[in-house]
Design a protein around this motif. Structure first.
Motif, mmCIF file in Angstrom:
data_model
loop_
_atom_site.group_PDB
_atom_site.id
_atom_site.type_symbol
_atom_site.label_atom_id
_atom_site.label_comp_id
_atom_site.label_asym_id
_atom_site.label_seq_id
_atom_site.Cartn_x
_atom_site.Cartn_y
_atom_site.Cartn_z
ATOM 1 N N SER A 52 88.072 75.260 32.140
ATOM 2 C CA SER A 52 89.441 75.696 32.444
ATOM 3 C C SER A 52 89.551 77.216 32.488
ATOM 4 O O SER A 52 90.487 77.753 33.073
ATOM 5 C CB SER A 52 90.418 75.145 31.405
ATOM 6 N N TYR A 53 88.600 77.903 31.849
ATOM 7 C CA TYR A 53 88.587 79.370 31.829
ATOM 8 C C TYR A 53 87.632 79.947 32.869
ATOM 9 O O TYR A 53 87.746 81.120 33.223
ATOM 10 C CB TYR A 53 88.158 79.897 30.457
ATOM 11 N N TRP A 54 86.675 79.170 33.331
ATOM 12 C CA TRP A 54 85.577 79.691 34.143
ATOM 13 C C TRP A 54 85.511 79.145 35.557
ATOM 14 O O TRP A 54 85.033 79.827 36.458
ATOM 15 C CB TRP A 54 84.243 79.386 33.449
ATOM 16 N N ASP A 55 85.913 77.918 35.774
ATOM 17 C CA ASP A 55 85.729 77.245 37.053
ATOM 18 C C ASP A 55 87.064 77.144 37.788
ATOM 19 O O ASP A 55 87.892 76.285 37.479
ATOM 20 C CB ASP A 55 85.146 75.848 36.803
ATOM 21 N N PRO A 56 87.286 78.013 38.792
ATOM 22 C CA PRO A 56 88.585 78.020 39.478
ATOM 23 C C PRO A 56 88.945 76.681 40.123
ATOM 24 O O PRO A 56 90.119 76.292 40.108
ATOM 25 C CB PRO A 56 88.424 79.108 40.540
ATOM 26 N N ASP A 57 87.967 75.955 40.671
ATOM 27 C CA ASP A 57 88.272 74.672 41.310
ATOM 28 C C ASP A 57 88.705 73.636 40.271
ATOM 29 O O ASP A 57 89.706 72.937 40.453
ATOM 30 C CB ASP A 57 87.053 74.162 42.098
ATOM 31 N N PHE A 58 87.932 73.537 39.180
ATOM 32 C CA PHE A 58 88.293 72.608 38.094
ATOM 33 C C PHE A 58 89.677 72.958 37.548
ATOM 34 O O PHE A 58 90.533 72.087 37.375
ATOM 35 C CB PHE A 58 87.245 72.664 36.974
ATOM 36 N N ALA A 59 89.888 74.245 37.263
ATOM 37 C CA ALA A 59 91.159 74.678 36.670
ATOM 38 C C ALA A 59 92.334 74.433 37.620
ATOM 39 O O ALA A 59 93.411 74.015 37.185
ATOM 40 C CB ALA A 59 91.079 76.156 36.293
ATOM 41 N N LEU A 60 92.127 74.639 38.907
ATOM 42 C CA LEU A 60 93.190 74.405 39.882
ATOM 43 C C LEU A 60 93.581 72.929 39.902
ATOM 44 O O LEU A 60 94.768 72.591 39.869
ATOM 45 C CB LEU A 60 92.748 74.861 41.272
ATOM 46 N N GLN A 61 92.588 72.047 39.904
ATOM 47 C CA GLN A 61 92.861 70.604 39.935
ATOM 48 C C GLN A 61 93.491 70.126 38.620
ATOM 49 O O GLN A 61 94.325 69.226 38.623
ATOM 50 C CB GLN A 61 91.575 69.828 40.202
ATOM 51 N N THR A 62 93.061 70.713 37.511
ATOM 52 C CA THR A 62 93.519 70.245 36.199
ATOM 53 C C THR A 62 94.838 70.872 35.780
ATOM 54 O O THR A 62 95.723 70.180 35.256
ATOM 55 C CB THR A 62 92.437 70.538 35.138
ATOM 56 N N TRP A 63 94.976 72.176 35.967
ATOM 57 C CA TRP A 63 96.122 72.915 35.419
ATOM 58 C C TRP A 63 96.987 73.603 36.472
ATOM 59 O O TRP A 63 98.091 74.036 36.164
ATOM 60 C CB TRP A 63 95.632 74.002 34.452
ATOM 61 N N GLY A 64 96.435 73.800 37.661
ATOM 62 C CA GLY A 64 97.137 74.584 38.677
ATOM 63 C C GLY A 64 96.583 75.987 38.791
ATOM 64 O O GLY A 64 97.093 76.813 39.532
ATOM 65 N N GLY A 65 95.526 76.307 38.058
ATOM 66 C CA GLY A 65 94.879 77.616 38.083
ATOM 67 C C GLY A 65 94.130 77.849 36.794
ATOM 68 O O GLY A 65 94.199 77.018 35.871
ATOM 69 N N LEU A 66 93.398 78.964 36.733
ATOM 70 C CA LEU A 66 92.709 79.307 35.483
ATOM 71 C C LEU A 66 93.746 79.404 34.377
ATOM 72 O O LEU A 66 94.801 80.028 34.539
ATOM 73 C CB LEU A 66 91.948 80.616 35.603
ATOM 74 N N ILE A 67 93.453 78.799 33.248
ATOM 75 C CA ILE A 67 94.388 78.742 32.121
ATOM 76 C C ILE A 67 93.990 79.787 31.075
ATOM 77 O O ILE A 67 92.808 80.068 30.890
ATOM 78 C CB ILE A 67 94.412 77.320 31.521
ATOM 79 N N ALA A 68 94.978 80.347 30.424
ATOM 80 C CA ALA A 68 94.728 81.324 29.356
ATOM 81 C C ALA A 68 94.409 80.603 28.055
ATOM 82 O O ALA A 68 95.109 79.652 27.686
ATOM 83 C CB ALA A 68 95.943 82.225 29.168
ATOM 84 N N PRO A 69 93.370 81.025 27.335
ATOM 85 C CA PRO A 69 93.068 80.417 26.032
ATOM 86 C C PRO A 69 94.236 80.616 25.057
ATOM 87 O O PRO A 69 94.843 81.695 25.023
ATOM 88 C CB PRO A 69 91.836 81.181 25.546
ATOM 89 N N PRO A 70 94.553 79.610 24.256
ATOM 90 C CA PRO A 70 95.653 79.745 23.294
ATOM 91 C C PRO A 70 95.480 80.941 22.353
ATOM 92 O O PRO A 70 96.460 81.592 21.999
ATOM 93 C CB PRO A 70 95.618 78.424 22.524
ATOM 94 N N GLY A 71 94.244 81.237 21.958
ATOM 95 C CA GLY A 71 94.000 82.347 21.038
ATOM 96 C C GLY A 71 94.324 83.709 21.615
ATOM 97 O O GLY A 71 94.375 84.702 20.896
ATOM 98 N N LEU A 72 94.562 83.774 22.911
ATOM 99 C CA LEU A 72 94.870 85.053 23.566
ATOM 100 C C LEU A 72 96.374 85.283 23.715
ATOM 101 O O LEU A 72 96.799 86.316 24.211
ATOM 102 C CB LEU A 72 94.181 85.075 24.944
ATOM 103 N N LEU A 73 97.186 84.341 23.225
ATOM 104 C CA LEU A 73 98.637 84.427 23.419
ATOM 105 C C LEU A 73 99.204 85.784 23.036
ATOM 106 O O LEU A 73 99.912 86.417 23.820
ATOM 107 C CB LEU A 73 99.344 83.325 22.621
ATOM 108 N N MET A 74 98.923 86.248 21.836
ATOM 109 C CA MET A 74 99.519 87.506 21.374
ATOM 110 C C MET A 74 99.019 88.711 22.181
ATOM 111 O O MET A 74 99.703 89.724 22.283
ATOM 112 C CB MET A 74 99.247 87.718 19.889
#
Length: 176
Positions: A52-74
């Motif tokens: 979800s952080y590295w593969d744009p095709d996987f992330a697009l199909q799964t989330w709609g794009g590369l997703i930000a890791p929860p630990g990076l929120l702040m």
């Protein structure tokens, strides 16, 4: 010549602090959008191979794009320590709560993500002090617990995350 950046704790009384409870901050918008470079730098730092952080095709199909890791929120809304305009950075609301105490530690943190934070999102945060405890004596010293909630929205106004945080603001106990 640049001025070194430092955040100053606000000092005051418990009654001063209570006046901040329930008053939301002005919205603060990130200076940059969520980027693949920062997503991947964070994931690399913690050695997280989630596609979800590295593969744009996987992330697009799964989330709609590369997703930000929860630990990076702040990190998305951490103010820059310097800007060419000379404008000082805005410190987190917990630092602006006027109380006695010379230091603080994080006591607890709980984040919720109703929607994914995606590459290209521009986040805005509104902070609010939820509660300030009466003075407490702990092994660390005498102080107050400050509970805050940060609400993160993206450019369309949808809430993507809330972060509840409790800090202990105190004066360290003298060594025994």
């Amino acid at each position: 010549m640049s001025t070194p950046i430092s955040y100053q704790l606000a000092f005051g009384t418990y009654e001063d602090a209570l006046r901040m409870v329930g008053v939301p901050s002005e919205p603060r918008t990130a200076g940059t959008v969520v980027s693949a470079a920062r997503i991947q730098m964070f994931a690399a730092t913690v050695q997280d191979g989630n596609p979800s952080y590295w593969d744009p095709d996987f992330a697009l199909q799964t989330w709609g794009g590369l997703i930000a890791p929860p630990g990076l929120l702040m990190g998305w809304l951490t103010p820059l320590p310097w800007e060419p305009s000379g404008r000082p950075p805005v410190s987190a609301i917990a630092i602006r709560v006027p109380l006695p105490g010379t230091t603080f530690i994080n006591a607890s943190n709980e984040a919720e993500f109703p929607l994914p934070i995606l590459e290209g999102d521009r986040l805005t945060v509104v902070e609010e002090v939820v509660s300030v405890s009466p003075e407490k004596q702990t092994k660390l010293g005498v102080g107050h617990f400050i509970e805050t909630v940060d609400t993160f929205t993206r450019q369309d106004g949808a809430v993507v995350a809330t972060n509840r945080n409790t800090l202990f603001r105190f004066t360290p106990a003298a060594p025994s």
